[in-house]
Scaffold this motif. Structure first.
Motif, short mmCIF file in Angstrom:
data_model
loop_
_atom_site.label_atom_id
_atom_site.label_comp_id
_atom_site.label_asym_id
_atom_site.label_seq_id
_atom_site.Cartn_x
_atom_site.Cartn_y
_atom_site.Cartn_z
N ARG A 241 20.45 -23.45 -6.00
CA ARG A 241 21.44 -23.62 -4.94
C ARG A 241 22.75 -22.90 -5.27
N ARG A 243 25.79 -20.54 -4.69
CA ARG A 243 26.61 -20.27 -3.53
C ARG A 243 27.24 -18.89 -3.66
N ASP A 269 22.53 -14.85 4.85
CA ASP A 269 22.07 -16.06 5.53
C ASP A 269 21.18 -15.67 6.70
N TRP A 275 25.84 -12.54 1.59
CA TRP A 275 26.49 -13.43 0.63
C TRP A 275 26.83 -12.69 -0.67
N SER A 332 15.12 -24.05 3.05
CA SER A 332 15.95 -25.25 2.83
C SER A 332 15.05 -26.44 2.53
#
Length: 959
Positions: A241, A243, A269, A275, A332
């Motif tokens: 996870r 970021r 995304d 990202w 997810s």
């Protein structure tokens, strides 16, 4: 039906060309671009049988079916091949050897020049076309040579023109043995080569498929390895996870260092917002997209399908090379796509350029599912990302379906076709299609070497078999040659039998033949000795016969000389007889002219007592009878000498018949006979013939009828027997009711000097020549004469005669003795006559007719008178002293050619033989009168000649 040998040869040549044309359609394929065509068997056989030109003509016809395989050069090559083999065969060279000589010296250099220098064929294709024809021609020559020796082929003609000249036995056997030995080896070579070709072809198919499969496996391995890396990275993101931030960028940079072929690693995304990247300051992808990936097809597919995606090939503008994109979703906790990890894999990462071990020359082509070029190597000129969707290669590949290899014919810019063996495979991961092309000429390079080696072996066998066959045949040929030498020696000297011994190793058949020869030779030697003796005896007989023939020739020569002398004497006697008759005719007619002429003058122009008139009429009758006898004798002499000819002049048939009947009318009236004539109305009156001779025949027959008839009738009948376009045949009959003729005497009366009864000669008189002359005259008129008679009831003499038709009507002729025209002018006439009585008679007749007369006794006097004064007419005797009438006429005509004018000259002569009239007319005379003179004929001739001089009085000339 007999066919001319030349046409039979032409037909055989045409048939040979047609058979070659048909057989060339069914070639035996030994390579994809070449094969063996056996139509050459027939045109080479034609060259061997009928000569080089005939073979070239047959080859020209046969070569048309080879045009699609070899192009236009095949026609001059096959024509030159047939001509060369035929010409060498005439010199005794075997057809296979001649074929090899042609290809070594002319055929192969010519094909190299044309295919490479002119047509620019690719080298591999050219070598295929160059190697196979010599092998093909050599095999055809062997079969053609065998075919040409068959009896049926030799019977077609051309003997002595082809290869059929005789050769020595050793050479003949060695050549045939070499041909027979080479042919099976050649067939084995062709069959084994065919199997070798099939094996090579299958191996090439398998290897090209394996090579394409290996490339496909390499592509799949690279894609799977990098795609697994992308998937592992996506799994790590989902577990940790991470970021957005510097930590994400450092992690991406570490992954890129592990996989250097992966460029532009990026995390975005689901909305396409970036990202992080492995190179955040200079990401080409981020720069190109402005930080967004949502418009990329591979990104949308990853989000929508929720699985890894391999994109189509695209062009990387930053690195200037084609790349593909590998993407994987990051899920997810709810299982939906949260992030997408993507990276670009450059095409250069694939090891395409690795050459397969067994492919010398090959071309590699890799296209994606849309037909865009991913990679091209070898002779491929396609550029990356170039579309080949409609290219011939892809069309053929689509037709081939799922086959791992197929054939592809590519046409070059020079217009030539090149055959390729293509190995194909398709990647299941990327959808890419891999093609490996290699020329068939490379595939069959070993096969060509195999055929070349086999051809050299066949040639070596053929060459080695020539001396080997001679050596092997010595055990058979030497005894046979010895036997033939014995035959030749015996044919030269048959009196001596040659002694011949064979070695023990000689074939048994030859030993038996030698024994039989010795027996026959011994018998022939004895027969020859006997024949020599017989010939010697015959020679002796020939010499005796020659002596007899020489004696016979001598006797024949002597007899021939005697016959020639007798012939000369007979000719001299005949000439003497002719001269005697001519002289007698002249000497008799001259005094008869005076007797008859003066008798007629006395009777017509003097006063006589009845007794005197009776006496003179008896004299006239006797003179006329004597003249008839003289004329009969002269006519018979002419007939016997063959000098009697019939004239062809127009005349009136009815006047002639009436005139002949009028001649015997006094005799018929004296006896009280009924004299009549009956002419069929259908018989034409105007005819063309000799009226004088017809009148003579009728007078003879009517005179005989009146003579031998004491009471009753004498009648003339004329009927038409047949008619044709040019005239008609008339049938004349003279009937009487006289004493008749016995059957035994009827065949005699036509012989000269014969009558029905010898007593009649004393009772009725006559020479017995009348019927003979009449029968001969009828024969000269193309007819025949016969009689019907019964003793005591009369006779009927028949004869036929041919006459021609007269187109124009007959002109009116003044009858002899017609009264003179009182207005006719008096003429000055010169009478030239050596006989004073005849001269006086002619002068008196002319003076009484009102003319002025001047006389001369010979030609010299006549010439003098003509030079001194003019004359209207000259009556010229022919036979005179000093100068005859012919010479005098000739001089007068020569004088007139200088002074002008022409006086009529009429011949009056006692010459009445054949040719007298013609000689007179040829000398320049205008007419002819024979003695004794007929006063009426004389006066009529004078009037006719005088009036025919241009229709007016004759112009008088004087020097």
């Amino acid at each position: 039906m007999c066919v001319h040998p030349r046409w039979r040869e032409v037909g055989a040549i045409a048939i040979a060309g047609a058979l070659g044309l048909c057989l060339n359609r069914f070639g035996v394929s030994i390579l994809p671009d070449a094969g063996l065509y056996f139509g050459g068997i027939f045109y080479l056989a034609a060259a061997l049988r009928f000569g080089p030109t005939a073979g070239a003509c047959a080859a020209l016809l046969s070569g048309f079916t080879l045009l699609p395989h070899f192009g236009w050069p095949v026609l001059p090559v096959v024509c030159a091949e047939a001509f060369t083999v035929g010409a060498l065969a005439r010199r005794g060279t075997q057809a296979p050897l001649g074929e090899l000589l042609f290809w070594a010296t002319a055929g192969t250099p010519f094909t190299l020049l044309v295919y490479i220098g002119i047509l620019h064929y690719p080298s591999p294709v050219c070598w295929v076309l160059i190697v196979t024809p010599p092998l093909n021609g050599f095999s055809n020559a062997i079969v053609a040579q065998f075919l040409e020796t068959l009896p049926g082929i030799r019977n077609l003609g051309g003997a002595g023109r082809g290869a059929g000249r005789s050769v020595p036995l050793r050479r003949h056997l060695s050549q045939r043995f070499a041909s027979v030995s080479a042919l099976p080896l050649l067939l084995v070579t062709i069959v084994s080569g065919r199997f070798y070709v099939e094996r090579q072809y299958n191996d090439a198919h398998d290897y090209s498929s394996e090579a394409a499969f290996a490339i496909r496996e390499n592509i799949d391995a690279i894609v799977v390895r990098h795609l697994s890396a992308v998937q592992s990275f996506a799994g790590s993101l989902a577990a940790n996870r991470i970021r957005p931030g510097p930590a994400l960028n450092r992690w991406l940079a570490g992954v890129a260092a592990v996989y250097p072929d992966l460029k532009d690693l990026i995390v975005a995304d689901r909305d396409g917002n970036v990202w992080g990247t492995a190179e955040p300051a200079g990401s080409s992808l981020q720069t190109a997209l402005g930080g967004r990936l949502r418009d990329r097809e591979f990104f949308r597919r990853t989000v929508s399908a929720d699985k890894t995606v391999v994109s189509d090939v695209t062009w990387d503008r930053l690195h200037s090379e084609p790349v593909i994109y590998l993407s994987a979703p990051v899920l997810s906790s709810t299982g939906s796509v949260d992030l997408v990890v993507a990276g670009s894999l450059k095409i250069s990462a694939f090891q395409f350029a690795t050459r397969p071990e067994r492919l010398n020359r090959f071309a590699a082509l890799i296209v994606d599912a849309a037909g865009q070029v991913i990679y091209a190597a070898g002779d491929q000129t396609s550029k990356p990302l170039e579309s080949l969707e409609d290219s011939p290669l892809l069309v053929v590949a689509h037709r081939a379906g799922k086959r791992a290899s197929f054939r592809f014919d590519e046409r070059s810019s020079a217009g030539t076709n090149t055959a390729y063996l293509v190995g194909a495979d398709t990647s299941l991961l990327t959808g890419w299609r891999i093609f490996l092309k290699q020329p068939f000429s490379d595939v069959y390079l070993q096969t060509e070497l195999h055929y070349l080696f086999a051809s050299l072996c066949v040639l070596a066998v053929f060459v080695l078999c020539l001396p080997l066959s001679r050596w092997l045949s010595l055990s058979f040929l030497r005894p046979l040659e010895t036997l033939l030498s014995a035959f030749n020696a015996f044919s030269i000297d048959s009196s001596r039998v040659p002694k011949v011994r064979f070695p023990e190793t000689a074939p048994r058949e030859l030993a038996e033949a030698l024994a039989g020869f010795e027996q026959v030779a011994n018998r022939l030697s004895v027969s020859y000795t006997e024949l020599q003796s017989a010939l010697a005896g015959r020679e002796h007989l020939n010499r005796e016969l020659q002596d007899v023939l020489a004696d016979l020739d001598r006797k024949i020569a002597e007899r021939t000389a005697e016959l020639a002398a007798a012939r000369d004497r007979a000719e001299d006697a005949n000439r003497a007889k002719s001269e005697f008759l001519a002289n007698m005719s002249h000497e008799i007619r001259t005094p008869m002219n005076g007797i008859i002429g003066f008798t007629q003058l006395t009777l017509e122009h003097t006063s006589l007592t009845p007794d005197q008139r009776d006496y003179l009429e008896a004299v006239e009758s006797s003179a006329e009878a004597l003249m008839r006898i003289i004329n009969d004798i002269l006519d018979f002499s002419k007939i016997e000498a063959g000098n009697l000819e019939c004239e062809r002049e127009p005349f009136s048939l009815r006047e002639t018949v009436v005139g002949a009947a009028s001649t015997i009318a006094p005799e018929a009236m004296r006896k009280g006979l009924d004299l009549s004539w009956d002419i069929d109305p259908d018989v034409p009156d105007a005819l063309l013939g000799d009226s004088t001779r017809l009148r003579q025949i009728l007078v003879n027959l009517l005179g005989n009828a009146a003579k031998f008839t004491n009471m009753g009738f004498v009648r003339v009948e004329v009927r038409g027997q047949s008619v044709w376009d040019g005239g008609s045949v008339l049938h004349f009959t003279v009937r009487d009711s006289g004493i008749g003729i016995a059957p035994a005497q009827q065949r005699l009366i036509f012989e000269p000097f014969r009558q029905a009864d010898g007593s009649n000669t004393r009772k009725y008189g006559g020479t017995g020549l009348g019927l003979t002359i009449s029968a001969r005259l009828v024969s000269s008129m193309r007819g025949k004469m016969w009689l019907e008679s019964e003793v005591g009831r009369g006779s009927a003499f028949h004869f036929t005669a041919c006459f021609d038709a007269v187109e124009a009507p007959l002109a009116a002729v003044e009858a002899p003795g017609a009264p003179s025209d009182p207005d006719r002018p008096s003429l000055t006439i010169l009478v030239v006559e050596d006989d004073p009585i005849s001269r006086t008679l002619a002068s008196m007749v002319l003076i009484r007719d009102g003319h002025s007369v001047v006389t001369a006794s010979n030609g010299i006097e006549a010439l003098g008178l003509v030079e001194r004064r003019p004359f209207d007419l000259i009556l010229m005797d022919v036979q005179m002293p000093l100068m005859n009438g012919l010479e005098a006429t000739n001089r007068i005509r020569r004088r007139e050619s200088q002074t002008g004018g022409q006086v009529p000259i009429v011949a009056i002569t006692a010459h009445a033989m054949k040719g007298d009239r013609e000689r007179c007319l040829a000398a320049g005379m205008d007419d002819y009168i024979s003695k004794p003179l007929d006063i009426a004929q004389l006066l009529a001739t004078v009037r006719k000649v005088a009036s025919s001089s241009h229709g007016e009085a004759v112009p008088r000339t004087c020097s």
